[in-house]
Design a protein around this motif. Structure first.
Motif, PDB file in Angstrom:
ATOM      1  N   GLN A 137     -46.246  51.320 -12.530  1.00  0.00           N
ATOM      2  CA  GLN A 137     -46.966  50.057 -11.983  1.00  0.00           C
ATOM      3  C   GLN A 137     -46.641  49.939 -10.665  1.00  0.00           C
ATOM      4  O   GLN A 137     -45.255  50.364 -10.198  1.00  0.00           O
ATOM      5  CB  GLN A 137     -46.393  48.687 -12.856  1.00  0.00           C
ATOM      6  N   VAL A 138     -47.296  49.537  -9.572  1.00  0.00           N
ATOM      7  CA  VAL A 138     -47.223  49.420  -8.550  1.00  0.00           C
ATOM      8  C   VAL A 138     -47.317  47.829  -8.277  1.00  0.00           C
ATOM      9  O   VAL A 138     -48.534  47.202  -8.263  1.00  0.00           O
ATOM     10  CB  VAL A 138     -48.223  50.054  -7.732  1.00  0.00           C
ATOM     11  N   LEU A 139     -46.072  47.208  -7.580  1.00  0.00           N
ATOM     12  CA  LEU A 139     -46.337  45.934  -7.287  1.00  0.00           C
ATOM     13  C   LEU A 139     -46.004  45.448  -5.873  1.00  0.00           C
ATOM     14  O   LEU A 139     -44.932  45.747  -5.398  1.00  0.00           O
ATOM     15  CB  LEU A 139     -44.836  44.918  -8.069  1.00  0.00           C
ATOM     16  N   LEU A 140     -46.831  45.104  -5.241  1.00  0.00           N
ATOM     17  CA  LEU A 140     -47.124  44.965  -3.833  1.00  0.00           C
ATOM     18  C   LEU A 140     -46.959  43.420  -3.397  1.00  0.00           C
ATOM     19  O   LEU A 140     -47.820  42.543  -3.797  1.00  0.00           O
ATOM     20  CB  LEU A 140     -48.242  45.165  -3.072  1.00  0.00           C
ATOM     21  N   SER A 141     -45.676  42.886  -3.150  1.00  0.00           N
ATOM     22  CA  SER A 141     -45.181  41.453  -2.878  1.00  0.00           C
ATOM     23  C   SER A 141     -45.810  40.561  -4.347  1.00  0.00           C
ATOM     24  O   SER A 141     -46.696  39.719  -4.088  1.00  0.00           O
ATOM     25  CB  SER A 141     -45.923  40.976  -1.615  1.00  0.00           C
ATOM     26  N   PRO A 142     -45.205  41.037  -5.424  1.00  0.00           N
ATOM     27  CA  PRO A 142     -45.832  40.441  -6.545  1.00  0.00           C
ATOM     28  C   PRO A 142     -45.386  38.893  -6.374  1.00  0.00           C
ATOM     29  O   PRO A 142     -44.058  38.551  -6.219  1.00  0.00           O
ATOM     30  CB  PRO A 142     -44.981  40.880  -7.549  1.00  0.00           C
ATOM     31  N   MET A 143     -46.245  38.064  -6.635  1.00  0.00           N
ATOM     32  CA  MET A 143     -46.084  36.379  -6.709  1.00  0.00           C
ATOM     33  C   MET A 143     -45.561  36.178  -8.144  1.00  0.00           C
ATOM     34  O   MET A 143     -46.390  36.017  -9.219  1.00  0.00           O
ATOM     35  CB  MET A 143     -47.425  36.025  -6.501  1.00  0.00           C
ATOM     36  N   ILE A 144     -44.249  36.457  -8.412  1.00  0.00           N
ATOM     37  CA  ILE A 144     -43.723  36.494  -9.890  1.00  0.00           C
ATOM     38  C   ILE A 144     -42.911  35.464 -10.208  1.00  0.00           C
ATOM     39  O   ILE A 144     -42.595  35.604 -11.550  1.00  0.00           O
ATOM     40  CB  ILE A 144     -43.112  37.936  -9.702  1.00  0.00           C
ATOM     41  N   ASP A 145     -42.377  34.476  -9.405  1.00  0.00           N
ATOM     42  CA  ASP A 145     -41.534  33.557  -9.784  1.00  0.00           C
ATOM     43  C   ASP A 145     -42.216  32.125  -9.572  1.00  0.00           C
ATOM     44  O   ASP A 145     -42.146  31.823  -8.648  1.00  0.00           O
ATOM     45  CB  ASP A 145     -40.166  33.694  -9.210  1.00  0.00           C
ATOM     46  N   PRO A 146     -42.338  31.477 -10.677  1.00  0.00           N
ATOM     47  CA  PRO A 146     -43.076  30.154 -10.586  1.00  0.00           C
ATOM     48  C   PRO A 146     -42.132  29.012 -10.029  1.00  0.00           C
ATOM     49  O   PRO A 146     -42.652  27.877  -9.679  1.00  0.00           O
ATOM     50  CB  PRO A 146     -43.743  29.803 -12.079  1.00  0.00           C
ATOM     51  N   LEU A 147     -40.736  29.250 -10.193  1.00  0.00           N
ATOM     52  CA  LEU A 147     -40.102  28.170  -9.787  1.00  0.00           C
ATOM     53  C   LEU A 147     -39.689  28.243  -8.275  1.00  0.00           C
ATOM     54  O   LEU A 147     -39.693  27.235  -7.539  1.00  0.00           O
ATOM     55  CB  LEU A 147     -38.390  28.817  -9.960  1.00  0.00           C
ATOM     56  N   MET A 148     -40.161  29.371  -7.402  1.00  0.00           N
ATOM     57  CA  MET A 148     -40.358  29.301  -5.931  1.00  0.00           C
ATOM     58  C   MET A 148     -39.197  28.628  -5.037  1.00  0.00           C
ATOM     59  O   MET A 148     -39.030  27.984  -4.389  1.00  0.00           O
ATOM     60  CB  MET A 148     -41.621  28.337  -5.739  1.00  0.00           C
ATOM     61  N   THR A 149     -37.996  29.306  -5.529  1.00  0.00           N
ATOM     62  CA  THR A 149     -36.717  28.450  -5.023  1.00  0.00           C
ATOM     63  C   THR A 149     -35.900  29.758  -4.378  1.00  0.00           C
ATOM     64  O   THR A 149     -34.885  29.466  -3.801  1.00  0.00           O
ATOM     65  CB  THR A 149     -35.832  28.097  -6.341  1.00  0.00           C
ATOM     66  N   SER A 150     -36.499  30.876  -4.251  1.00  0.00           N
ATOM     67  CA  SER A 150     -35.418  31.888  -3.361  1.00  0.00           C
ATOM     68  C   SER A 150     -35.585  31.514  -2.113  1.00  0.00           C
ATOM     69  O   SER A 150     -36.116  30.987  -1.473  1.00  0.00           O
ATOM     70  CB  SER A 150     -36.272  33.270  -3.894  1.00  0.00           C
ATOM     71  N   GLY A 151     -34.392  32.477  -1.454  1.00  0.00           N
ATOM     72  CA  GLY A 151     -34.125  32.076  -0.194  1.00  0.00           C
ATOM     73  C   GLY A 151     -35.357  32.431   0.722  1.00  0.00           C
ATOM     74  O   GLY A 151     -35.645  31.839   1.719  1.00  0.00           O
ATOM     75  N   ALA A 185     -44.810  35.079 -16.354  1.00  0.00           N
ATOM     76  CA  ALA A 185     -43.763  35.069 -15.558  1.00  0.00           C
ATOM     77  C   ALA A 185     -42.939  36.209 -15.857  1.00  0.00           C
ATOM     78  O   ALA A 185     -41.795  35.882 -16.359  1.00  0.00           O
ATOM     79  CB  ALA A 185     -43.197  33.661 -15.346  1.00  0.00           C
ATOM     80  N   PRO A 186     -43.147  37.378 -15.550  1.00  0.00           N
ATOM     81  CA  PRO A 186     -42.317  38.562 -16.080  1.00  0.00           C
ATOM     82  C   PRO A 186     -40.983  38.353 -15.329  1.00  0.00           C
ATOM     83  O   PRO A 186     -40.026  38.858 -16.091  1.00  0.00           O
ATOM     84  CB  PRO A 186     -43.143  39.685 -15.064  1.00  0.00           C
ATOM     85  N   CYS A 187     -40.645  37.727 -14.410  1.00  0.00           N
ATOM     86  CA  CYS A 187     -39.205  37.465 -13.790  1.00  0.00           C
ATOM     87  C   CYS A 187     -38.508  36.804 -14.855  1.00  0.00           C
ATOM     88  O   CYS A 187     -37.365  36.876 -14.711  1.00  0.00           O
ATOM     89  CB  CYS A 187     -39.281  36.923 -12.403  1.00  0.00           C
ATOM     90  N   LEU A 188     -38.826  35.982 -15.811  1.00  0.00           N
ATOM     91  CA  LEU A 188     -38.370  35.349 -16.759  1.00  0.00           C
ATOM     92  C   LEU A 188     -37.989  36.131 -17.961  1.00  0.00           C
ATOM     93  O   LEU A 188     -37.432  35.624 -19.083  1.00  0.00           O
ATOM     94  CB  LEU A 188     -38.910  34.159 -17.159  1.00  0.00           C
ATOM     95  N   CYS A 189     -38.537  37.183 -18.047  1.00  0.00           N
ATOM     96  CA  CYS A 189     -38.534  38.152 -19.293  1.00  0.00           C
ATOM     97  C   CYS A 189     -37.163  38.718 -19.346  1.00  0.00           C
ATOM     98  O   CYS A 189     -36.414  39.020 -18.460  1.00  0.00           O
ATOM     99  CB  CYS A 189     -39.532  39.289 -19.053  1.00  0.00           C
ATOM    100  N   SER A 190     -36.559  38.578 -20.807  1.00  0.00           N
ATOM    101  CA  SER A 190     -35.285  39.015 -20.863  1.00  0.00           C
ATOM    102  C   SER A 190     -35.273  40.411 -21.399  1.00  0.00           C
ATOM    103  O   SER A 190     -34.014  40.861 -21.616  1.00  0.00           O
ATOM    104  CB  SER A 190     -34.643  37.975 -21.874  1.00  0.00           C
ATOM    105  N   GLU A 211     -37.816  37.276  -4.712  1.00  0.00           N
ATOM    106  CA  GLU A 211     -38.369  37.471  -5.880  1.00  0.00           C
ATOM    107  C   GLU A 211     -38.668  38.950  -6.341  1.00  0.00           C
ATOM    108  O   GLU A 211     -38.542  39.456  -7.457  1.00  0.00           O
ATOM    109  CB  GLU A 211     -39.228  36.498  -6.482  1.00  0.00           C
ATOM    110  N   ALA A 212     -39.360  39.490  -5.400  1.00  0.00           N
ATOM    111  CA  ALA A 212     -39.851  40.967  -5.787  1.00  0.00           C
ATOM    112  C   ALA A 212     -38.784  42.216  -6.042  1.00  0.00           C
ATOM    113  O   ALA A 212     -38.596  42.769  -6.852  1.00  0.00           O
ATOM    114  CB  ALA A 212     -40.706  41.555  -4.780  1.00  0.00           C
ATOM    115  N   LEU A 213     -37.704  41.800  -5.015  1.00  0.00           N
ATOM    116  CA  LEU A 213     -36.469  42.588  -4.910  1.00  0.00           C
ATOM    117  C   LEU A 213     -35.596  42.432  -6.442  1.00  0.00           C
ATOM    118  O   LEU A 213     -34.931  43.182  -7.009  1.00  0.00           O
ATOM    119  CB  LEU A 213     -35.560  42.422  -3.901  1.00  0.00           C
TER     120      LEU A 213
END
Length: 265
Positions: A137-151, A185-190, A211-213
């Motif tokens: 999988q190739v993820l280019l700046s994935p818009m991956i976190d619906p919380l949108m609270t990262s620094g 929201a794959p970033c929430l996947c456990s 969120e990408a990193l």
């Protein structure tokens, strides 16, 4: 060779999958990588964009066969319809590699921004339902976190994307199960173990960098092979959000070539 939109036939008994665009170049390899590509647009892009994707075209000109799927068409950029449609395209490509590439072609899913989110979700579903079929999988700046609270997300207003991304998430996740579903929201996947190897790219001035990193780190901690690249600020990386190209596209192609080469060894 100009790419045009068409429907993809699955077999004689099934309704064709709507709206895919196939990119090929003069330098097509003997057993080319087969890339399912998903463009950006913050889950708000119009169906069937007239212009070719700069990333998809560049990858094809480097020897890959690229199939772009229009998840803003009949499925209207919403979960789960958009993700399910893309997964059907992926399954079709997996079953018909010889038609698009060769029997030895490795299959990849790639996406930028909103398309990166769907690519990550589809990679998770591929692990669960067609294990071993997806090479990476190739993820280019994935818009991956619906919380949108990262620094880094604090920079979103500086490039005029804060409202667009907020509205895009609201649109994509409007179904009752959307927000909490790991494919949405794959970033929430456990449970990330076993997902396909990943190339994750971002830039120092990218609002989606953190969120990408974070997702790349969690995959690596789960035992997934991960390559990550952070471009310096000022390289024009965020022009991708306006559908524009730039020198960074050559970097993406170089990193993709290196990524696929490592997977062969």
């Amino acid at each position: 060779m100009q790419a045009t939109w068409q429907d993809m036939a699955i077999d004689d008994s099934a309704r064709p999958l709507p709206s895919v665009r196939i990119y090929e170049g003069a330098a097509r390899l003997k057993s080319p990588p087969l890339v399912l590509y998903l463009g950006g647009g913050a889950f708000q892009q119009a169906p069937l964009p007239a212009t070719e994707s700069p990333v998809a075209r560049a990858l094809a000109d480097r020897g890959a066969v690229v199939v772009e799927a229009d998840y803003g068409g009949e499925v209207r950029n919403t979960f789960p319809q958009a993700m399910e449609y893309v997964f059907k395209v992926l399954s079709c490509l997996s079953n018909r590699r010889k038609l698009f590439g060769s029997a030895k072609s490795s299959l990849f899913v790639a996406g930028q921004e909103a398309g990166g989110n769907i690519a990550a979700g589809v990679a998770l579903k591929a692990r669960d339902q067609i294990p071993g079929q997806l090479a990476g999988q190739v993820l280019l700046s994935p818009m991956i976190d619906p919380l949108m609270t990262s620094g880094s997300f604090r920079k979103a207003s500086e490039i005029g994307m804060l409202q667009r991304w907020s509205q895009g998430w609201s649109h994509y996740l409007r179904s009752a199960c959307g927000f909490s579903h790991p494919y949405a929201a794959p970033c929430l996947c456990s449970r990330l173990a076993g997902v396909a190897p990943a190339l994750v790219m971002t830039a120092e001035d990218d609002p989606l960098k953190d969120e990408a990193l974070s997702y790349a780190k969690r995959m690596a901690e789960a035992g997934v092979k991960v390559e990550q690249r952070i471009l310096p600020a000022g390289q024009g990386w965020t022009d991708m959000y306006r559908g524009e190209g730039g020198a960074w596209i050559d970097v993406v192609c170089d990193e993709f070539a290196a990524f696929t080469s490592k997977l062969k060894h």
